[in-house]
Every structure is written in C-alpha cells, then in structure tokens.
Design a protein around this motif. Structure first.
Motif, short mmCIF file in Angstrom:
data_model
loop_
_atom_site.label_atom_id
_atom_site.label_comp_id
_atom_site.label_asym_id
_atom_site.label_seq_id
_atom_site.Cartn_x
_atom_site.Cartn_y
_atom_site.Cartn_z
N LEU A 130 0.81 -1.21 0.00
CA LEU A 130 0.00 0.00 0.00
C LEU A 130 0.85 1.26 0.00
O LEU A 130 0.40 2.31 -0.48
CB LEU A 130 -0.93 0.00 1.22
N GLU A 131 2.07 1.17 0.52
CA GLU A 131 2.96 2.34 0.53
C GLU A 131 3.21 2.86 -0.88
O GLU A 131 3.36 4.08 -1.08
CB GLU A 131 4.29 1.99 1.19
N LYS A 132 3.23 1.96 -1.86
CA LYS A 132 3.45 2.40 -3.24
C LYS A 132 2.28 3.23 -3.75
O LYS A 132 2.47 4.26 -4.41
CB LYS A 132 3.66 1.19 -4.15
N LEU A 133 1.07 2.80 -3.44
CA LEU A 133 -0.10 3.56 -3.86
C LEU A 133 -0.18 4.90 -3.12
O LEU A 133 -0.53 5.93 -3.72
CB LEU A 133 -1.38 2.76 -3.61
N VAL A 134 0.15 4.89 -1.84
CA VAL A 134 0.19 6.14 -1.07
C VAL A 134 1.20 7.11 -1.70
O VAL A 134 0.92 8.31 -1.84
CB VAL A 134 0.54 5.87 0.40
N ASP A 135 2.34 6.61 -2.08
CA ASP A 135 3.39 7.45 -2.65
C ASP A 135 2.91 8.12 -3.94
O ASP A 135 3.20 9.30 -4.17
CB ASP A 135 4.63 6.61 -2.93
N VAL A 136 2.16 7.40 -4.75
CA VAL A 136 1.64 7.98 -5.99
C VAL A 136 0.69 9.12 -5.69
O VAL A 136 0.78 10.21 -6.28
CB VAL A 136 0.94 6.89 -6.84
N LEU A 137 -0.24 8.93 -4.75
CA LEU A 137 -1.20 9.98 -4.44
C LEU A 137 -0.56 11.16 -3.72
O LEU A 137 -0.97 12.31 -3.91
CB LEU A 137 -2.34 9.41 -3.59
N GLU A 138 0.45 10.89 -2.89
CA GLU A 138 1.12 11.97 -2.17
C GLU A 138 1.93 12.85 -3.10
O GLU A 138 2.11 14.05 -2.85
CB GLU A 138 2.02 11.40 -1.08
N ARG A 139 2.44 12.30 -4.18
CA ARG A 139 3.39 13.03 -5.04
C ARG A 139 2.80 13.47 -6.37
O ARG A 139 3.51 14.09 -7.18
CB ARG A 139 4.63 12.17 -5.26
N THR A 140 1.56 13.15 -6.64
CA THR A 140 0.93 13.56 -7.89
C THR A 140 -0.40 14.25 -7.61
O THR A 140 -0.83 14.37 -6.47
CB THR A 140 0.68 12.35 -8.82
N THR A 141 -1.06 14.66 -8.68
CA THR A 141 -2.37 15.30 -8.56
C THR A 141 -3.51 14.30 -8.72
O THR A 141 -4.68 14.70 -8.79
CB THR A 141 -2.53 16.40 -9.63
#
Length: 504
Positions: free
Chosen positions: A339-350
C-alpha cells in the motif's frame, strides 16, 4: 555498365544502412508520459504573476494614512464584541509544535482550488479582511496633463480605500461609484494601490458569480473581473509523525460483504499479516449477520439486501483518514500488496484515485483500465464510449498510467470519493458507474505493480454448493432481463442523459 552496377550497389547499401538506423531508433513503446506531480502554488496564479507587471517601487516613498478599522472603509459599523476561544488548547503543550508542523505540511499540499482567480473575495460579513481585497496592480502611465481623474463603477458591491494618500481627493467612498482625482500622477497611482472592493449583493446559487468593476479616465475605459465566493475551507488529515509513510494513519480499508463470512475472515487475516493496525470498515447487508470483531475493525449492519453501492456509501462515510482503500471481501493480501506504493503515488501527484492489479487463481493479473469519453448528442442525449486502455504513462512512475476507470481495488482521496458518491439504486450490478459519475472531477490512475490476490472461484466437481452460496449467486448474478439491469440502463439514460453506450 560497370559504373552503373557500382552505383546501384552503393544505393542499395545506403538504403540498408538507413533502414537499420531507423529500426534501431524506433521506440519500443508507443506510449507518451505525462507529468502529474504535485506543484507548490497554483498554476493559474503563477501564470498570472508572470504576465502582470511589477509594481512601481518609486511609489513606496509616497506617504499614506491607514484608515481606522471602524471607519467607513468597509461600509459597515464595527462588529459587537464577541468571545474568542483558542483552539490550540485541545493539544498538550508538548505536542502543539508537532501538530503545527503536520498541519502546515498538509495545508501546503491542499488542492489548488484554494485560489481560483487572483482576486477572489468573500462576501461582506464573512471571514474576510481588507488586505485580501486589495487591488494593487492598478495604475496610469505618465500623461502630460494638469489634472488626473479616475471613475470606478461596480454593480454588485462597493468600492473603498484602505488608506488615504496626500494630494488625492476621494469622492463616493464605500459606494458603487467612486472617483479619485489629483494633480499629482505618482500620488494618484499610490492611492490606486489601496483601492478595495467589498461585495454587497451575494448570490451563492450562481455558479459563476462575478462583478466587473469599470474604470474610466479621459478617453479610456478598462475593467477587471472579480469572482465572488466564500473561501474554501481546508479539510486536512493528521497523517502521523514524520518519516516513512504511516499507513495506519493515512489509510482505512473499506469493504462490503454479503453472506461470505469465510472469505471476509480470510481477507481480514491477510490484512493483519502485513498491516496489523490499519482500520477495516465493513458494511454488511446479510440477512442473518454474524459478529465480526477485533482490534481496528468497524462492522456496520445494513437492512437485508440493501445493495452494493449503498454499502460502499456506508463504509466510505465512516472513514476518517486521508485515503480509503477499497477491496472486495474475497481479496487476499500478499507480499505484493504494498500500500505504501499507492500512497506514494497519491502523495506526489495530482491524482485522486489510483487502482492496483488483481491476480486470479489461474495466475492471470488484471487492471481493468478503461477510458471513458462522451460524444455530444442533440435532444436525444449523448453517447457514452467505454474502451479498454489508458491515456498516458505517468512520469516518474513507469508502472502507472492515467486512465478513467480501474479495477475494484483502488486507493483514493477520501473526500473525493465522498464527493462523487455511489448511487444506492445500483444494488448488485455496478462498477464503472462510479467512474462515469466522477468523470471530469475525479483524476484516475492505475499501477500494475501493487497486486492483491483474488480468492479462487473454481468449484471442484465433488463439492456441493452451500445455501449461502446459492443465495449469494442469486443476488450477485441476476439475469440480463432482471430489474437490476433495467435500473442501471435507466439511470444511464435519465440521470446521465445518455442515449447510447458503446464498449469493446
């Protein structure tokens, strides 16, 4: 003859070299990448700042007198005395600085709609202040005149000045018509820096509520547009202490179950193996609900057979974390469910929502990426087009793409999912309808390197189907001629105003 033969051979050799070079340089993938990373500050604000001229710093030496807070600046008398309650006392003194740091971090990444246009104002009586209403970019160029005059006219508010400059005459202050005049052009331009606008006619039901104050001077006219709206109240989430992503503070897992308690328990057990403290919210519309309890589990009982999307609404309504992970009750977490990978995408993109991949018992992995487009129609309605695929690869995330619809395993911003919502009339047969309703407001992505397993649906010949399985199948797989299918088509026709649907 020999020279002709040499010429032909040389031409063939050159052609072969060019073909080989072309093949070598041909891209292995035809997909383009797109940059959807977070940016500090509004893009529109930055563009406007680039186009607007710099202030004339020579005006800074001209003195001015700030008006008293209770004067005629805003056209109202002073507010009566009110009590103020400090809110920081909700935290211990030892925790306050850390809370301020977390709040500042979340506010920095708050969506860009905080500032829609540069001079967005709140209605009079709201939580606005004169400094938010300044219009400091007004000014006249030097003209050979003995006297200078500017007339302002507004339709939905009053014009004011926050300070008075020596040598400038002000007429009509705090009215819809105001005149500034002076024999000194620098002083007049200095006065223009303190012109403010206060809205007095507020219509919140108007989608684009604007006033366009008019400026008139000898032989010239100009206007600027002001969008009138309440400021956006931020909705921030406490994401835990600094360091690596704290999934338990960031993510809540939501699911909907119906009769399949054995599969649900397998899901819970697999989640606990990798994320022992992540909250799991369960919506349950079984006829005879069983007790599902344990640490970090919330089990909500619904009326029997209430439905798929109604359960989604219930589960998501109870989420208090920044992100919600939607899973089916027959999914199983593995070491690939990062889940950390999906969190990283949302935290760093729009992106607002990012889907993962689901691995079937056969070994096949699906993302169910769909592009959705609408072809404008006439009086009979529009046409909805669903196509497998995606739009672009996301820059910096080679396993992720921008698309419009994803599989039933996705991480999303909680407030955005709640904003779109799930139509409770879609009881058993529904999925892409959520993404259709969110088209234009929900920015969707998909990553194929975060994978959850799907419990096997293979039935061995010697095993008999239980009564709960029969009941589940009756609700889950209604015939094409059923009321569920008619309801779905009827909503697409009436609610979404579609006359046709195409898909591949």
């Amino acid at each position: 003859m020999r020279s002709l033969r040499k010429t032909v051979l040389l031409a063939i050799l050159v052609s072969v070299v060019l073909v080989l070079a072309l093949i070598h340089s041909w891209p292995t993938r035809a997909y383009t990448t797109v940059d959807v990373w977070q940016r500090s500050g509004s893009i529109l604000e930055r563009h406007l700042e680039e186009r607007l001229p710099e202030l004339d710093h020579r005006l800074g030496n001209i003195p001015f007198h700030v008006r008293d807070k209770c004067g005629k600046l805003v056209g109202t008398s002073c507010s009566p005395r009110v009590s103020a309650h400090p809110l920081h006392t909700a935290f211990e003194a030892s925790d306050l600085e850390e809370m301020k740091r977390r709040r500042a971090k979340e506010y920095k990444s708050f969506p860009e709609e905080r500032l829609t246009i540069p001079y967005s104002i709140q209605r009079r009586g709201g939580a606005s202040s004169p400094k938010n209403n300044y219009h400091p970019r007004l000014g006249l160029t030097r003209l050979p005149r003995d006297h200078y005059s500017i007339n302002f006219t507004a339709m939905l508010g009053t014009l004011n000045v926050a300070a008075e400059v020596d040598g400038v005459k002000i007429k009509g202050d705090s009215e819809m018509h105001m005149t500034l005049s002076s024999s000194l052009l620098p002083n007049l331009n200095r006065q223009l820096q303190f012109v403010t606008y206060t809205n007095t006619l507020f219509n919140p039901s108007t989608a684009d509520h604007r006033d366009s104050p008019m400026l008139e001077t000898e032989g010239h006219q100009a206007s600027f547009s002001i969008k009138i709206q309440h400021g956006v109240t931020p909705k921030l989430y406490n994401t835990g202490s600094k360091g690596e992503y704290n999934v338990s503070a960031l993510v809540t897992i939501a699911t909907k179950t119906f009769l399949r308690y054995e599969k649900l328990q397998n899901l819970i057990d697999s989640v606990r193996r990798y994320y022992p403290t992540v909250t799991i919210v369960i919506a349950d519309d079984s006829e005879n609900p069983q007790t599902i309890s344990g640490p970090y589990i919330e089990h909500y009982i619904m009326p029997f057979g209430k439905g798929w999307f109604a359960g989604r609404n219930l589960a998501v309504s109870q989420v208090t974390t920044k992100y919600v992970l939607w899973v089916d009750d027959d999914f199983i977490f593995t070491s690939d469910t990062k889940l950390e990978k999906l969190v990283d995408v949302l935290e760093r993109t729009t992106l607002d929502l990012v889907g993962g991949a689901v691995r079937e018992a056969t070994g096949y992995t699906a993302t169910y990426r769909q592009t959705i487009s609408i072809e404008s129609g006439e009086e009979d309605g529009d046409c909805l087009h669903l196509r497998r695929g995606f739009h672009h690869v996301i820059q910096g995330f080679p396993n992720c793409v921008v698309t419009d619809g994803v599989i039933n395993f996705f991480l999303a911003r909680t407030d955005k999912v709640q904003q779109v919502g799930f139509d409770p009339r879609l009881a058993r047969v529904a999925h892409l309808e959520f993404f259709i309703d969110g088209l234009g407001s929900l920015h969707v992505g998909s990553c194929d390197d975060v994978i959850v397993n799907h419990a096997t649906k293979i039935k061995l010949p010697w095993t008999s189907q239980s009564e709960s399985d029969k009941t589940y199948a009756k609700f889950r797989y209604p015939p094409a001629s059923s009321d569920a299918t008619h309801t779905k088509n009827g909503l697409l026709f009436f609610k979404n105003r579609f006359q046709c649907l195409t898909h591949n």
